[in-house]
Design a protein around this motif. Sequence first.
Motif, short mmCIF file in Angstrom:
data_model
loop_
_atom_site.label_atom_id
_atom_site.label_comp_id
_atom_site.label_asym_id
_atom_site.label_seq_id
_atom_site.Cartn_x
_atom_site.Cartn_y
_atom_site.Cartn_z
N UNK A 216 -32.59 -6.00 -3.74
CA UNK A 216 -31.63 -5.04 -4.30
C UNK A 216 -31.77 -5.03 -5.81
N UNK A 217 -30.84 -4.38 -6.48
CA UNK A 217 -30.89 -4.30 -7.93
C UNK A 217 -31.41 -2.98 -8.44
N UNK A 218 -31.86 -2.11 -7.53
CA UNK A 218 -32.39 -0.82 -7.94
C UNK A 218 -31.30 0.20 -8.24
N UNK A 219 -30.11 0.00 -7.68
CA UNK A 219 -29.05 0.99 -7.79
C UNK A 219 -28.13 0.69 -8.97
N UNK A 220 -27.22 1.61 -9.25
CA UNK A 220 -26.20 1.42 -10.28
C UNK A 220 -24.91 1.01 -9.59
N UNK A 221 -24.36 -0.13 -9.98
CA UNK A 221 -23.16 -0.65 -9.33
C UNK A 221 -21.98 -0.62 -10.29
N UNK A 222 -20.79 -0.84 -9.73
CA UNK A 222 -19.59 -0.94 -10.56
C UNK A 222 -19.73 -2.09 -11.54
N UNK A 223 -20.36 -3.19 -11.09
CA UNK A 223 -20.58 -4.32 -12.00
C UNK A 223 -21.46 -3.95 -13.17
N UNK B 228 -21.59 -1.05 -14.62
CA UNK B 228 -20.79 -0.26 -15.55
C UNK B 228 -19.88 -1.16 -16.37
N UNK B 229 -19.22 -2.12 -15.72
CA UNK B 229 -18.34 -3.04 -16.45
C UNK B 229 -19.15 -3.89 -17.42
N UNK B 230 -20.34 -4.33 -17.01
CA UNK B 230 -21.21 -5.08 -17.93
C UNK B 230 -21.61 -4.21 -19.12
N UNK B 231 -21.75 -2.90 -18.88
CA UNK B 231 -22.08 -1.99 -19.97
C UNK B 231 -21.00 -1.97 -21.04
N UNK B 232 -19.74 -2.03 -20.63
CA UNK B 232 -18.65 -2.09 -21.61
C UNK B 232 -18.78 -3.34 -22.47
N UNK B 233 -19.07 -4.47 -21.84
CA UNK B 233 -19.20 -5.71 -22.60
C UNK B 233 -20.42 -5.68 -23.50
N UNK B 234 -21.50 -5.07 -23.04
CA UNK B 234 -22.72 -5.00 -23.84
C UNK B 234 -22.49 -4.24 -25.13
N UNK B 235 -21.66 -3.21 -25.07
CA UNK B 235 -21.36 -2.43 -26.26
C UNK B 235 -20.20 -3.01 -27.06
N UNK C 114 -0.69 -14.79 -39.44
CA UNK C 114 -0.63 -15.59 -38.22
C UNK C 114 -0.74 -14.64 -37.04
N UNK C 115 -1.39 -15.08 -35.97
CA UNK C 115 -1.67 -14.18 -34.85
C UNK C 115 -1.90 -14.96 -33.57
N UNK C 116 -1.81 -14.24 -32.47
CA UNK C 116 -2.20 -14.77 -31.17
C UNK C 116 -2.64 -13.59 -30.32
N UNK C 117 -3.33 -13.88 -29.23
CA UNK C 117 -3.83 -12.80 -28.38
C UNK C 117 -3.89 -13.25 -26.93
N UNK C 118 -3.91 -12.28 -26.04
CA UNK C 118 -4.10 -12.51 -24.61
C UNK C 118 -4.98 -11.40 -24.06
N UNK C 119 -5.88 -11.75 -23.15
CA UNK C 119 -6.69 -10.75 -22.46
C UNK C 119 -5.95 -10.26 -21.23
N UNK C 120 -6.08 -8.98 -20.93
CA UNK C 120 -5.52 -8.43 -19.70
C UNK C 120 -6.62 -7.67 -18.96
N UNK C 121 -6.51 -7.64 -17.66
CA UNK C 121 -7.42 -6.88 -16.82
C UNK C 121 -6.69 -5.64 -16.33
N UNK C 122 -7.31 -4.48 -16.52
CA UNK C 122 -6.71 -3.22 -16.10
C UNK C 122 -7.63 -2.58 -15.06
N UNK C 123 -7.09 -2.32 -13.88
CA UNK C 123 -7.90 -1.77 -12.81
C UNK C 123 -8.03 -0.26 -12.96
N UNK C 124 -8.74 0.36 -12.02
CA UNK C 124 -9.01 1.80 -12.03
C UNK C 124 -9.92 2.18 -13.20
N UNK C 125 -11.11 1.54 -13.24
CA UNK C 125 -12.09 1.86 -14.27
C UNK C 125 -12.56 3.30 -14.11
#
Length: 604
Positions: free
Chosen positions: A570-577, A579-586, A513-524
Motif C-alpha cells: 500500500x502507500x500509493x493512495x492519498x489517506x486522511x493521515x 492530509x493531517x501530516x501535510x498540515x504538520x509539514x507546513x 508570562x504564558x501557558x498553552x494547551x493543544x486541542x484536537x478538533x475533529x471534522x478536518x
Amino acid sequence: MLPSGLMSVLLVATFTTVVQGNYFIVSPSVFRPNEDFKVEITYTGSGTASAKATIGIMGGAEVATSTEQTLTNGQGLLVVPISPNVEKGSYKLTVVGKVNGQEAFRNSTEVRLVMENSFVFIQLDKSMYKPLQTVRFRVLSLDQELKPVAQTVRTDISIVDGNNNKLEEWLGVESMAGVIENSYQLSDQPPLGKWKITAKHKFGEDTKEFTVEKYVLPKFEVTAEALPDYIVDGEKEFNIKVTSKYTYGKPVKGKAKFIFGNGEVVKETMLNTGEDGVHTEKIMMRDVSTAKTWNGLKVAVNVTEEPAQVTETSNQLNIPVYSQRVKLEFLPTSSQVYRSGLPVQLRMKVSNLVDKTPAHTGKQLTVTTFLGSNQEKTLTIDSQGMATTDFDIPPSYTNDIHFTARVVGVDGLSESHQVKEYRTKLNTVLSLEVSTTQAIEVGNSFDIAIKSTATLRHVAYMVLARGVIVEGGKLNMPGTGLTHTLTATRPMSPMAKVIVYGVVDNGTMSEIIADSEDIEVSSVFDNQVGLRFSADTRRAGTAVDLTITSAPNSKYYLLAVDKSVLLLGTGNDITQGDVISGFHKLGMGTLLAKTRDSLRCWVM
C-alpha cells in the motif's frame, strides 16, 4: 502546558512578540503568498488606541498593508493580505500604534517569506509494477481549505529509479483545476527496485515511492492476529487466529506453518477453516518460551495451498509481554512542569489491556509524593477508569517532584510521574487548563481556565491553527483566576494550540508570562464523501453501479484496482493521515515548538 526548559512565551515558536508600554503585539515570524498575515494587538492603557501593520522589503518599498484599525476594548486583529505574486527577498514587519491620534509606538522586525503555502499530493494506481506496465498517477494541488488551488500553477514532475537516474521529466505542466493526470510507460528491462516520483511547484511539493519488480500476483491473502493481542507473564496459553482467503472471497485449503521468534520454534498444522477462512491455533507458552524475549514474541504464519503448493506469508506479529492484565498510566494531559504557588494537575487512567475498557472501577487509588513532607491522597476510580487530583505546590519549593500512583489491593499495579520546576524572572507564573482532553467537534464549545500567582488586570488569549491566528481576545482578570468559553471552528482543525499570556511589571522590568494547551478538533474534511456499489458480488463481464454522495458541484476522481494488487503493498493512495501530516509539514499543526522558526520578544 509549558515543557521544561521553555521560558515565557518561547513556547509559541514561529511567533514574534512585542511589548512596549501598554502594547502587547503577537504575529507570525513567517508569511506566505496568497495568505492573510495576521497580527494581534492588545492595549491595556487609557485613551483611544489604533494600529496599522505593513510588510515591506528591507530598505525598500511596502508590499502589503493592513487598514488602520481602532482597537475595540483594547484588542484588535490586523489583517495584512499577501499577494500570490510576492517575490523572494528579505522582508520586515512594521507596526505603528496611535493613542488619541498621536503616534505612540513604532517598531519593525524581520519576517521570513515561506513559499510553501499549499498541499501537493501524489496518487498512484498501485504501489508495485512489472516491466512493460504503465505507471498511472495524479498530482493534486490544494489550498489550506483543501480546495483545488484557484490560480494557474506550473508543476514540474520527475521520475527517478533506485540509482537516482532521471528517466522522465515533465516541466511546467499547467492545471487550472488543481489536478494533473498522466502516466509513464516502463520498458521491458527497467532497473528493479525502489523508484520515486516527485511533483514540485513554487508553493509546495510531494514525493512518492513505488517498486518495480518481476512478480506474480498473490492468489490469496493471509492475515494473523493474536488473541489476546498481548501476553501476560505466568499464563499458560494464547491463541493465534489465521485468516486465509482467495481474493474472490473463498477460503484456502492447505497447511499452516507458525514461525516464532527468529525461527527458534516452528509448528505446522493443517488448516481447519469454515467459509470465513478462519483457523484458530492454540499455542502453549511452554512450547515457545525459547523464542520469547523480555519485550515480546514475534510470530509469522506461512500458508501453503494444496494441491498447488503455493505459499503466502502473513503479516508479522509482535506480541508484547506484560506483567499485568491491567494498565495504570498518568495521561499526557497531566502537568509536565510545576509552577510554585499553583497546583499540579494529575490525571490517571486504569484500563484493561485487551480491550482498553475501564478497569477496577470503584476501587481506591493512592497518590503519594514528597513536598517538604510526605503527602498522600486517596481517590476513587470512576466509571471511566479515571482518577483526577491536584497537589498544591508551596511557593518556595524548587526540587523535582515525583508522584507514585497505586491501586489499593492490587499487587504490582503502580506507576510514577515526575515534574520539574518552571520559573520566571519575576516569579509570577500563569497556567491554562482546557476543560476536555477529547477531540472537540466543530461547533461545540469548551472552557479554558486561567490561573496566576499574582493579580493581573488583563490577560490575552489566542488560538493558533494551520500556521495562523484564528481567534484571539483580551480578558479582564478579577483576582487570580477566570474561566472563558470558546467554540471549536473548522479553521482550528485538525490540531490547534490555545495560548494565554499577560505582562508582569514590577516598576523596573517587564516580563511576558504564558501557558498553552493543544486541542484536537475533529471534522478536518468539510465535504463528506460516500461510496456504495449496487451489489457486493458480480460475475466477470457484467456491469455494476457505483453511487457517490457528496456536496453539490463536487468533481470526482476515481481509482479502481484488483484487490490482489493491494496485497503487494500500500502507500500509493492519498489517506486522511497524509492530509493531517501535510498540515504538520507546513507548520500548520500543533508541533509549532519544534519548527525551525524562532520567537523574538521586544520589551521596551
